[in-house]
Design a protein around this motif. Structure first.
Motif, mmCIF file in Angstrom:
data_model
loop_
_atom_site.group_PDB
_atom_site.id
_atom_site.type_symbol
_atom_site.label_atom_id
_atom_site.label_comp_id
_atom_site.label_asym_id
_atom_site.label_seq_id
_atom_site.Cartn_x
_atom_site.Cartn_y
_atom_site.Cartn_z
ATOM 1 N N LEU A 10 -29.634 -14.082 43.574
ATOM 2 C CA LEU A 10 -30.873 -14.444 42.914
ATOM 3 C C LEU A 10 -30.419 -14.923 41.256
ATOM 4 O O LEU A 10 -30.635 -14.138 40.427
ATOM 5 C CB LEU A 10 -31.643 -13.180 42.779
ATOM 6 C CG LEU A 10 -33.318 -13.348 42.378
ATOM 7 C CD1 LEU A 10 -33.962 -14.292 43.535
ATOM 8 C CD2 LEU A 10 -33.785 -11.967 42.603
ATOM 9 N N SER A 30 -34.193 -22.468 41.632
ATOM 10 C CA SER A 30 -35.142 -21.386 41.657
ATOM 11 C C SER A 30 -36.269 -22.026 40.721
ATOM 12 O O SER A 30 -36.441 -21.285 39.676
ATOM 13 C CB SER A 30 -34.638 -20.108 41.212
ATOM 14 O OG SER A 30 -33.681 -19.908 40.230
ATOM 15 N N LEU A 65 -37.640 -16.783 37.153
ATOM 16 C CA LEU A 65 -36.677 -15.907 36.750
ATOM 17 C C LEU A 65 -36.076 -16.237 35.372
ATOM 18 O O LEU A 65 -35.829 -17.442 35.047
ATOM 19 C CB LEU A 65 -35.571 -15.887 37.727
ATOM 20 C CG LEU A 65 -35.813 -15.276 39.086
ATOM 21 C CD1 LEU A 65 -35.131 -15.940 40.131
ATOM 22 C CD2 LEU A 65 -35.209 -13.776 38.986
ATOM 23 N N ILE A 70 -36.450 -11.109 36.807
ATOM 24 C CA ILE A 70 -37.857 -11.580 37.182
ATOM 25 C C ILE A 70 -38.606 -11.375 35.788
ATOM 26 O O ILE A 70 -39.103 -10.434 35.174
ATOM 27 C CB ILE A 70 -38.376 -10.473 38.334
ATOM 28 C CG1 ILE A 70 -37.476 -10.704 39.369
ATOM 29 C CG2 ILE A 70 -39.801 -10.836 38.445
ATOM 30 C CD1 ILE A 70 -37.897 -9.853 40.796
ATOM 31 N N THR A 76 -41.950 -14.663 41.917
ATOM 32 C CA THR A 76 -40.611 -14.556 42.545
ATOM 33 C C THR A 76 -40.740 -14.104 44.289
ATOM 34 O O THR A 76 -39.757 -14.351 45.027
ATOM 35 C CB THR A 76 -40.008 -13.441 41.830
ATOM 36 O OG1 THR A 76 -39.882 -13.952 40.551
ATOM 37 C CG2 THR A 76 -38.482 -13.266 42.284
#
Length: 329
Positions: A10, A30, A65, A70, A76
């Motif tokens: 992530l 992301s 992010l 987060i 997310t």
């Protein structure tokens, strides 16, 4: 249908999904683009990244992010769900997968919980949280179960994690919020100051990837970059050289070198001796910056090398972590 084990890296800049038996099946930025008026998600991943800095007023492209943590929980969660489904197909909800997710080594318990909850909401049966340097070490093929010191420097998009690992655990670590995105910001600032030119994040990233360096290159290479002239307000093209990028990135890269230094200072002597023998391993997208190995080596006197697949090392390590845990049990 048997459930699959999934590892998710992530990251602030991109998300990688590793599926057991298949390897890394997905790597996307992301970024999420949504409509401000209707709260509806328009695009996720690569499609949304192309919209960064190019959207009309009502559509916003955001990175949920920030610095590995987060910052926008709802978005997310939706992004995770989308990527998990895209990686393993919708059919997996028959039996929910076990998912391991990696987080920077300096995150708080509250931040860990947020990642855990978002992953459960996205459809996981079990969630395992793993620290980035440990995942990077497993992914780089280092046997971390031995009583032997290994030093990992994982430079991502939002954070750089430096850790000394021995016997499956982190002995000394440091996580600094200076990484790939800061390289881009430094280039944007430099272009504004030196050339009166305003450029976007994507152009800065192009400069970084193509000619960026933090250690003098044997030959000075250059490229043309377009932006807006801050004096006339009109579009303008400027030629940038790799020597200029070295100057632009000097302050940011020296912060990473200082962090490596401080971790080495706190390392127990036996492990420090191991590291002097075995060297320092770099992983993460930031490790691809030209000259970083040389810079760290010059400042520490320890051989420094980049992992074979620096971009996917953390994702592979995160995916293998579940197998690693079951072997331990």
């Amino acid at each position: 249908m048997a459930s699959s084990d999934i590892g998710i890296d992530l990251g602030t800049a991109s998300i990688l999904v590793y599926v057991k038996g298949k390897g890394v099946v997905l790597k996307e930025p992301s970024v999420v683009a949504y409509d401000r008026d209707t709260e509806q998600i328009m695009a996720i991943g690569e499609e949304a990244r192309l919209m960064l800095g190019r959207t009309p007023g009502n559509i916003v492209a955001v990175r949920p992010l920030r610095q590995g943590v987060i910052s926008d929980y709802k978005t997310t969660e939706k992004m995770l769900k989308y990527f998990i489904q895209k990686a393993v197909g919708k059919s997996f909800f028959g039996r929910r997968p076990r998912i391991s997710v990696c987080v920077p080594s300096g995150v708080t318990d509250v931040e860990k919980r947020a990642v855990e909850d978002a992953t459960y909401q996205a459809g996981a049966r079990d969630v395992y949280i793993i620290e980035e340097p440990v995942a990077a070490a497993i992914g780089a093929g280092i046997d971390i179960s031995r009583p032997c010191g290994n030093m990992i420097v994982d430079i991502g998009g939002g954070t750089s994690d430096i850790a000394v690992i021995s016997l499956d655990g982190v002995v000394v670590s440091s996580s600094i919020k200076v990484a790939g995105d800061d390289f881009d910001d430094a280039i944007v600032r430099f272009m504004r100051k030196r050339h009166n030119l305003l450029i976007g994040e994507r152009s800065a990233e192009e400069i970084k990837i193509n000619i960026g360096t933090c250690y003098k290159r044997p030959e000075n290479i250059s490229m043309d970059i377009r932006g807006r002239n801050l004096v006339t307000g009109l579009p303008k093209t400027v030629t940038v050289s790799s020597d200029e990028t070295e100057e632009a990135l000097r302050e940011v890269t020296s912060q990473i070198v200082d962090a490596v230094h401080s971790v080495l200072e706190r390392t127990p002597p036996e492990l420090a001796a191991d590291i002097a023998d075995r060297g320092i391993v770099l992983t993460g997208g930031g490790a691809l910056l030209h000259g970083l190995e040389d810079l760290i080596e010059e400042n520490t006197g320890i051989t420094t090398m980049t992992a074979e697949e620096p971009l996917t090392a953390v994702a592979i390590g995160t995916g293998k972590y579940i197998e690693f845990l079951s072997e331990r049990k």
